[in-house]
Design a protein around this motif. Sequence first.
Motif, PDB file in Angstrom:
ATOM      1  N   ILE A  43       0.835  -1.204   0.000  1.00  0.00           N
ATOM      2  CA  ILE A  43       0.000   0.000   0.000  1.00  0.00           C
ATOM      3  C   ILE A  43       0.868   1.252   0.000  1.00  0.00           C
ATOM      4  O   ILE A  43       0.564   2.240  -0.672  1.00  0.00           O
ATOM      5  CB  ILE A  43      -0.949  -0.012   1.219  1.00  0.00           C
ATOM      6  CG1 ILE A  43      -1.975  -1.137   1.067  1.00  0.00           C
ATOM      7  CG2 ILE A  43      -1.664   1.332   1.372  1.00  0.00           C
ATOM      8  CD1 ILE A  43      -2.823  -1.376   2.308  1.00  0.00           C
ATOM      9  N   ALA A  44       1.971   1.205   0.738  1.00  0.00           N
ATOM     10  CA  ALA A  44       2.886   2.357   0.771  1.00  0.00           C
ATOM     11  C   ALA A  44       3.385   2.694  -0.634  1.00  0.00           C
ATOM     12  O   ALA A  44       3.478   3.864  -1.013  1.00  0.00           O
ATOM     13  CB  ALA A  44       4.060   2.067   1.702  1.00  0.00           C
ATOM     14  N   LYS A  45       3.699   1.664  -1.416  1.00  0.00           N
ATOM     15  CA  LYS A  45       4.144   1.898  -2.795  1.00  0.00           C
ATOM     16  C   LYS A  45       3.032   2.535  -3.617  1.00  0.00           C
ATOM     17  O   LYS A  45       3.258   3.444  -4.417  1.00  0.00           O
ATOM     18  CB  LYS A  45       4.576   0.586  -3.439  1.00  0.00           C
ATOM     19  CG  LYS A  45       5.827  -0.039  -2.825  1.00  0.00           C
ATOM     20  CD  LYS A  45       6.101  -1.389  -3.463  1.00  0.00           C
ATOM     21  CE  LYS A  45       7.231  -2.117  -2.763  1.00  0.00           C
ATOM     22  NZ  LYS A  45       7.421  -3.479  -3.311  1.00  0.00           N
ATOM     23  N   LEU A  46       1.797   2.022  -3.415  1.00  0.00           N
ATOM     24  CA  LEU A  46       0.665   2.523  -4.203  1.00  0.00           C
ATOM     25  C   LEU A  46       0.403   3.998  -3.951  1.00  0.00           C
ATOM     26  O   LEU A  46       0.025   4.740  -4.862  1.00  0.00           O
ATOM     27  CB  LEU A  46      -0.601   1.718  -3.889  1.00  0.00           C
ATOM     28  CG  LEU A  46      -0.625   0.259  -4.353  1.00  0.00           C
ATOM     29  CD1 LEU A  46      -1.894  -0.423  -3.861  1.00  0.00           C
ATOM     30  CD2 LEU A  46      -0.531   0.170  -5.868  1.00  0.00           C
ATOM     31  N   ILE A  47       0.601   4.433  -2.703  1.00  0.00           N
ATOM     32  CA  ILE A  47       0.279   5.822  -2.376  1.00  0.00           C
ATOM     33  C   ILE A  47       1.528   6.705  -2.328  1.00  0.00           C
ATOM     34  O   ILE A  47       1.471   7.845  -1.891  1.00  0.00           O
ATOM     35  CB  ILE A  47      -0.491   5.919  -1.041  1.00  0.00           C
ATOM     36  CG1 ILE A  47       0.350   5.419   0.138  1.00  0.00           C
ATOM     37  CG2 ILE A  47      -1.799   5.146  -1.126  1.00  0.00           C
ATOM     38  CD1 ILE A  47      -0.327   5.593   1.495  1.00  0.00           C
ATOM     39  N   GLY A  48       2.655   6.134  -2.772  1.00  0.00           N
ATOM     40  CA  GLY A  48       3.877   6.927  -2.850  1.00  0.00           C
ATOM     41  C   GLY A  48       4.532   7.215  -1.525  1.00  0.00           C
ATOM     42  O   GLY A  48       5.207   8.238  -1.367  1.00  0.00           O
ATOM     43  N   LYS A  49       4.363   6.304  -0.565  1.00  0.00           N
ATOM     44  CA  LYS A  49       4.939   6.515   0.763  1.00  0.00           C
ATOM     45  C   LYS A  49       5.958   5.449   1.139  1.00  0.00           C
ATOM     46  O   LYS A  49       6.266   5.266   2.309  1.00  0.00           O
ATOM     47  CB  LYS A  49       3.829   6.531   1.828  1.00  0.00           C
ATOM     48  CG  LYS A  49       2.875   7.708   1.716  1.00  0.00           C
ATOM     49  CD  LYS A  49       3.544   9.008   2.093  1.00  0.00           C
ATOM     50  CE  LYS A  49       2.570  10.179   2.051  1.00  0.00           C
ATOM     51  NZ  LYS A  49       3.210  11.429   2.470  1.00  0.00           N
ATOM     52  N   SER A  50       6.462   4.732   0.132  1.00  0.00           N
ATOM     53  CA  SER A  50       7.425   3.673   0.417  1.00  0.00           C
ATOM     54  C   SER A  50       8.702   4.267   0.979  1.00  0.00           C
ATOM     55  O   SER A  50       9.199   5.279   0.499  1.00  0.00           O
ATOM     56  CB  SER A  50       7.731   2.888  -0.851  1.00  0.00           C
ATOM     57  OG  SER A  50       8.728   1.915  -0.599  1.00  0.00           O
ATOM     58  N   SER A  51       9.256   3.608   1.996  1.00  0.00           N
ATOM     59  CA  SER A  51      10.504   4.091   2.596  1.00  0.00           C
ATOM     60  C   SER A  51      11.726   3.628   1.814  1.00  0.00           C
ATOM     61  O   SER A  51      12.834   4.052   2.079  1.00  0.00           O
ATOM     62  CB  SER A  51      10.627   3.594   4.040  1.00  0.00           C
ATOM     63  OG  SER A  51      10.622   2.178   4.087  1.00  0.00           O
ATOM     64  N   ARG A  52      11.478   2.721   0.817  1.00  0.00           N
ATOM     65  CA  ARG A  52      12.589   2.239   0.005  1.00  0.00           C
ATOM     66  C   ARG A  52      12.664   3.030  -1.290  1.00  0.00           C
ATOM     67  O   ARG A  52      11.639   3.458  -1.816  1.00  0.00           O
ATOM     68  CB  ARG A  52      12.403   0.750  -0.319  1.00  0.00           C
ATOM     69  CG  ARG A  52      12.461  -0.134   0.918  1.00  0.00           C
ATOM     70  CD  ARG A  52      12.321  -1.583   0.550  1.00  0.00           C
ATOM     71  NE  ARG A  52      11.042  -1.873  -0.066  1.00  0.00           N
ATOM     72  CZ  ARG A  52      10.714  -3.061  -0.539  1.00  0.00           C
ATOM     73  NH1 ARG A  52      11.583  -4.051  -0.493  1.00  0.00           N
ATOM     74  NH2 ARG A  52       9.518  -3.266  -1.068  1.00  0.00           N
ATOM     75  N   PRO A  53      13.857   3.235  -1.846  1.00  0.00           N
ATOM     76  CA  PRO A  53      13.967   3.969  -3.112  1.00  0.00           C
ATOM     77  C   PRO A  53      13.254   3.227  -4.226  1.00  0.00           C
ATOM     78  O   PRO A  53      13.242   2.001  -4.262  1.00  0.00           O
ATOM     79  CB  PRO A  53      15.481   4.037  -3.366  1.00  0.00           C
ATOM     80  CG  PRO A  53      16.059   2.908  -2.559  1.00  0.00           C
ATOM     81  CD  PRO A  53      15.169   2.770  -1.361  1.00  0.00           C
TER      82      PRO A  53
END
Length: 325
Positions: free
Chosen positions: A119-129
């Motif tokens: 979900i973090a990736k989907l909403i642009g909040k991933s902590s990974r590059p």
Amino acid sequence: MRIAIVNDMGMAVEVLRRTIANIPDYDVAWVAYDGVEAVTKCAIDTPDLILMDVLMPNMDGVEATKHIMNQSPCAIMMVTASVNRYAGKVFEAMDYGAIDAINTPIEGSTGLLKKISTIAKLIGKSSRPKIANTPNNLPLLMAIGASTGGPQALARIISQFPSNFPAAIVIVQHLDAQFTPSFAAWLNEQTPLSVQIANPGSKLETGKIFLAGKNQHLVLRLNFTLDYVQEPLACSYHPSIDVFFKSAVQNWTGKGVGVLLTGMGRDGAQGLKMMRDAGWHTVAQDRRTCVVYGMPKAAAELNAAVEILPVEAIASACMKSLSAW
């Protein structure tokens, strides 16, 4: 990423707190112990993600999801004692905009951590590059939903695609399964691309069109293959456009374009909104060229479409968007 917890069980809250603490750069925004408190807190301080319990006093998670998505929308994942036991309520919450669901972890859960990361990736909040290249050399994806008046609209669109079309295409047309073989054959005559009925395990390929072909919901799996599921049973249409669109948003890590064409009702509108929120290019057919201006109208009301276009302009707009990637 700021994550809120909504759960009336103190033990569950603590497990979820500890789970979030194991993710770098993620914090607990706030905790609410019923739906009423969650709606109030979300209006004041909207988090990036809410872990929402299903059964709670005063207002359950389904009703809270409905209010939050109307008033202060954000990503919501249903977290409940048993997704299978409360499947009806889980799917109802998803109809209102919840992204996913998982069983409440007894201790730290790798499954929950994985879903939060997705979900973090989907909403642009991933902590990974971000990785420049999509995994496994994924093709671009174009997902199209249609209902009343859809066959002619689809034919008009895919007839404009060249033989070297740069994406895989998946079509969900509201149509009884007994008619899909002849429909697939007819569509195949309208385009230089290959049209085939999607089978369980079908893997998306550039230049191929896959057509939903059962009286079940077509979905995209995490391994990027197509499959069919029975749930949710409460959908007006089987296959449901929303079910496929939402599965594509949740599981496709490549680039995508979503298109919603003529049809009665609202199927596909919420899924198209999820696509837009996740960074897909989204298109809805305009009122003038629709046989029934229902589904695209619902999408327009949700601000789900980047572009609202007459049917004759949709193919070129999609090719332009795909070529930009």
